[in-house]
Write a protein that holds these residues in place. Structure first.
Motif, PDB file in Angstrom:
ATOM      1  N   TYR A 110       0.828  -1.208   0.000  1.00 14.68           N
ATOM      2  CA  TYR A 110       0.000   0.000   0.000  1.00 14.68           C
ATOM      3  C   TYR A 110       0.860   1.255   0.000  1.00 14.68           C
ATOM      4  O   TYR A 110       0.567   2.227  -0.708  1.00 14.68           O
ATOM      5  CB  TYR A 110      -0.911  -0.014   1.227  1.00 14.68           C
ATOM      6  CG  TYR A 110      -1.744   1.225   1.429  1.00 14.68           C
ATOM      7  CD1 TYR A 110      -2.682   1.623   0.476  1.00 14.68           C
ATOM      8  CD2 TYR A 110      -1.608   2.005   2.582  1.00 14.68           C
ATOM      9  CE1 TYR A 110      -3.455   2.766   0.669  1.00 14.68           C
ATOM     10  CE2 TYR A 110      -2.379   3.134   2.780  1.00 14.68           C
ATOM     11  CZ  TYR A 110      -3.295   3.517   1.820  1.00 14.68           C
ATOM     12  OH  TYR A 110      -4.059   4.637   2.009  1.00 14.68           O
ATOM     13  N   LYS A 111       1.940   1.220   0.757  1.00 18.87           N
ATOM     14  CA  LYS A 111       2.821   2.378   0.854  1.00 18.87           C
ATOM     15  C   LYS A 111       3.898   2.396  -0.231  1.00 18.87           C
ATOM     16  O   LYS A 111       4.736   3.300  -0.257  1.00 18.87           O
ATOM     17  CB  LYS A 111       3.482   2.414   2.234  1.00 18.87           C
ATOM     18  CG  LYS A 111       2.531   2.779   3.372  1.00 18.87           C
ATOM     19  CD  LYS A 111       3.249   2.780   4.714  1.00 18.87           C
ATOM     20  CE  LYS A 111       2.368   3.308   5.833  1.00 18.87           C
ATOM     21  NZ  LYS A 111       2.103   4.760   5.746  1.00 18.87           N
ATOM     22  N   SER A 112       3.876   1.393  -1.111  1.00 21.44           N
ATOM     23  CA  SER A 112       4.858   1.279  -2.204  1.00 21.44           C
ATOM     24  C   SER A 112       6.292   1.308  -1.678  1.00 21.44           C
ATOM     25  O   SER A 112       7.177   1.964  -2.241  1.00 21.44           O
ATOM     26  CB  SER A 112       4.654   2.405  -3.241  1.00 21.44           C
ATOM     27  OG  SER A 112       3.365   2.342  -3.820  1.00 21.44           O
ATOM     28  N   ILE A 113       6.523   0.569  -0.600  1.00 16.90           N
ATOM     29  CA  ILE A 113       7.846   0.472   0.004  1.00 16.90           C
ATOM     30  C   ILE A 113       8.575  -0.708  -0.626  1.00 16.90           C
ATOM     31  O   ILE A 113       8.079  -1.838  -0.578  1.00 16.90           O
ATOM     32  CB  ILE A 113       7.750   0.278   1.529  1.00 16.90           C
ATOM     33  CG1 ILE A 113       6.983   1.440   2.169  1.00 16.90           C
ATOM     34  CG2 ILE A 113       9.131   0.143   2.148  1.00 16.90           C
ATOM     35  CD1 ILE A 113       6.653   1.226   3.640  1.00 16.90           C
ATOM     36  N   PRO A 114       9.748  -0.496  -1.213  1.00 15.94           N
ATOM     37  CA  PRO A 114      10.482  -1.617  -1.821  1.00 15.94           C
ATOM     38  C   PRO A 114      10.896  -2.639  -0.767  1.00 15.94           C
ATOM     39  O   PRO A 114      11.337  -2.275   0.327  1.00 15.94           O
ATOM     40  CB  PRO A 114      11.706  -0.944  -2.446  1.00 15.94           C
ATOM     41  CG  PRO A 114      11.350   0.508  -2.555  1.00 15.94           C
ATOM     42  CD  PRO A 114      10.438   0.796  -1.404  1.00 15.94           C
ATOM     43  N   TYR A 115      10.773  -3.907  -1.121  1.00 20.45           N
ATOM     44  CA  TYR A 115      11.194  -4.957  -0.196  1.00 20.45           C
ATOM     45  C   TYR A 115      11.486  -6.235  -0.955  1.00 20.45           C
ATOM     46  O   TYR A 115      11.021  -6.438  -2.082  1.00 20.45           O
ATOM     47  CB  TYR A 115      10.124  -5.214   0.870  1.00 20.45           C
ATOM     48  CG  TYR A 115       8.825  -5.808   0.366  1.00 20.45           C
ATOM     49  CD1 TYR A 115       8.586  -7.183   0.400  1.00 20.45           C
ATOM     50  CD2 TYR A 115       7.809  -4.992  -0.146  1.00 20.45           C
ATOM     51  CE1 TYR A 115       7.395  -7.717  -0.050  1.00 20.45           C
ATOM     52  CE2 TYR A 115       6.614  -5.522  -0.597  1.00 20.45           C
ATOM     53  CZ  TYR A 115       6.404  -6.886  -0.544  1.00 20.45           C
ATOM     54  OH  TYR A 115       5.218  -7.422  -1.006  1.00 20.45           O
ATOM     55  N   HIS A 144       7.416   5.835   7.080  1.00 17.79           N
ATOM     56  CA  HIS A 144       6.808   6.149   5.780  1.00 17.79           C
ATOM     57  C   HIS A 144       5.360   6.599   6.027  1.00 17.79           C
ATOM     58  O   HIS A 144       4.414   5.822   5.820  1.00 17.79           O
ATOM     59  CB  HIS A 144       6.831   4.914   4.870  1.00 17.79           C
ATOM     60  CG  HIS A 144       8.192   4.325   4.662  1.00 17.79           C
ATOM     61  ND1 HIS A 144       9.038   4.728   3.659  1.00 17.79           N
ATOM     62  CD2 HIS A 144       8.857   3.347   5.347  1.00 17.79           C
ATOM     63  CE1 HIS A 144      10.156   4.029   3.711  1.00 17.79           C
ATOM     64  NE2 HIS A 144      10.073   3.188   4.727  1.00 17.79           N
ATOM     65  N   PRO A 145       5.155   7.832   6.449  1.00 14.46           N
ATOM     66  CA  PRO A 145       3.823   8.260   6.897  1.00 14.46           C
ATOM     67  C   PRO A 145       2.775   8.423   5.799  1.00 14.46           C
ATOM     68  O   PRO A 145       1.588   8.536   6.110  1.00 14.46           O
ATOM     69  CB  PRO A 145       4.100   9.609   7.574  1.00 14.46           C
ATOM     70  CG  PRO A 145       5.377  10.089   6.980  1.00 14.46           C
ATOM     71  CD  PRO A 145       6.184   8.872   6.666  1.00 14.46           C
ATOM     72  N   SER A 146       3.188   8.420   4.546  1.00 13.94           N
ATOM     73  CA  SER A 146       2.218   8.626   3.459  1.00 13.94           C
ATOM     74  C   SER A 146       2.287   7.462   2.469  1.00 13.94           C
ATOM     75  O   SER A 146       3.390   7.034   2.095  1.00 13.94           O
ATOM     76  CB  SER A 146       2.512   9.938   2.735  1.00 13.94           C
ATOM     77  OG  SER A 146       1.574  10.187   1.719  1.00 13.94           O
ATOM     78  N   PRO A 147       1.105   6.956   2.084  1.00 10.95           N
ATOM     79  CA  PRO A 147      -0.243   7.282   2.559  1.00 10.95           C
ATOM     80  C   PRO A 147      -0.469   6.733   3.968  1.00 10.95           C
ATOM     81  O   PRO A 147       0.122   5.719   4.332  1.00 10.95           O
ATOM     82  CB  PRO A 147      -1.156   6.601   1.538  1.00 10.95           C
ATOM     83  CG  PRO A 147      -0.342   5.453   1.031  1.00 10.95           C
ATOM     84  CD  PRO A 147       1.080   5.930   1.008  1.00 10.95           C
TER      85      PRO A 147
END
Length: 247
Positions: free
Chosen positions: A32-37, A101-104
């Motif tokens: 949802y936050k588009s955080i790479p992992y 990563h506060p957004s979204p």
């Protein structure tokens, strides 16, 4: 990559795809936050030695809630690339990711989330006979399956093989009132399909993780679940984009 979060997740029969409800909560947040992992897959009996080798502190014991199941080291676990630290527990990870990563936003700890979390312990004992045999036989590799059989049979005092012929219709009929309560939570805010209306929150991801958990166990169980209340299916459809990355 060193610049990406590492998500330690439970392995499944090839091809590896995420199936654990707790791991799916974390994966939904990352997506949802588009955080790479990247994902590092672990078999059940390898979790403890793997985490001990990395000097990951174990989960604290809760003297007020003793458990017969091993829980010092659990999945999901993440490694943060900026400082190299590790963290277990999906709820703690959600709060940490929200801070980093506060957004979204996740809109953590809403009243609706609390209601969903309160209903999950009611649902688990009902569906346990249906899901346990299928997890062991259909999802897990041999080493993890044997580990679950040994630990769960010791903890609960019955043979998992005895669950093979459980009456699925009766189990899901018993589960319907709880599933409809979950649907009622989704209807509290008009407009939907999320618990807050048009914007997703962590409460939604807890519920979507359960729905995807059932789907990974078996399409039949998933369809029985969403058929119990139309709001559940609408939530899942609205969240599919964050479910798709599951490897």
């Amino acid at each position: 990559m060193a610049s990406e979060i590492t998500l330690f997740d439970l392995a499944s029969k090839a091809p590896n795809r995420s199936w654990s409800a707790n791991s799916l909560k974390t994966r939904l947040v990352l997506n949802y936050k588009s955080i790479p992992y990247t994902t590092h897959w672990l078999e059940f009996p390898d979790i403890k030695p793997h985490h001990e080798a990395l000097s990951i502190p174990p989960n604290p014991e809760d003297p007020d809630n003793p458990s017969a199941l091993p829980s010092a080291y659990t999945i999901p676990t993440v490694r943060y690339p900026d400082d190299g630290t590790y963290m277990m527990d999906s709820a703690a990870i959600a709060h940490a990711l929200e801070k980093r990563h506060p957004s979204p936003p996740l809109h953590l700890d809403t009243p609706q989330q609390a209601k969903i979390e309160a209903l999950w312990p009611k649902l688990v004992p009902i569906v346990f006979p249906c899901i346990t045999f299928k997890i062991v036989n259909d999802l897990l590799n041999e080493r993890s399956a044997q580990y679950i059989v040994e630990t769960r049979e010791k903890a609960f005092g019955f043979k998992i093989a005895e669950l093979e012929n459980v009456d699925v219709d009766a189990v899901w009929e018993e589960a319907k009132p709880v599933l409809r309560e979950l649907g009622d939570i989704l209807r509290e805010n008009e407009g939907g399909p999320f618990v807050l209306g048009e914007e997703p929150s962590y409460g939604d991801f807890i519920l979507v993780a359960v729905l995807q958990f059932f789907r990974r166990i078996g399409e039949d169980l998933f369809h029985r679940t969403v058929a119990a209340d139309p709001a559940l299916g609408k939530l899942y459809e609205a969240s599919k984009q964050w479910v798709e990355k599951d490897t």
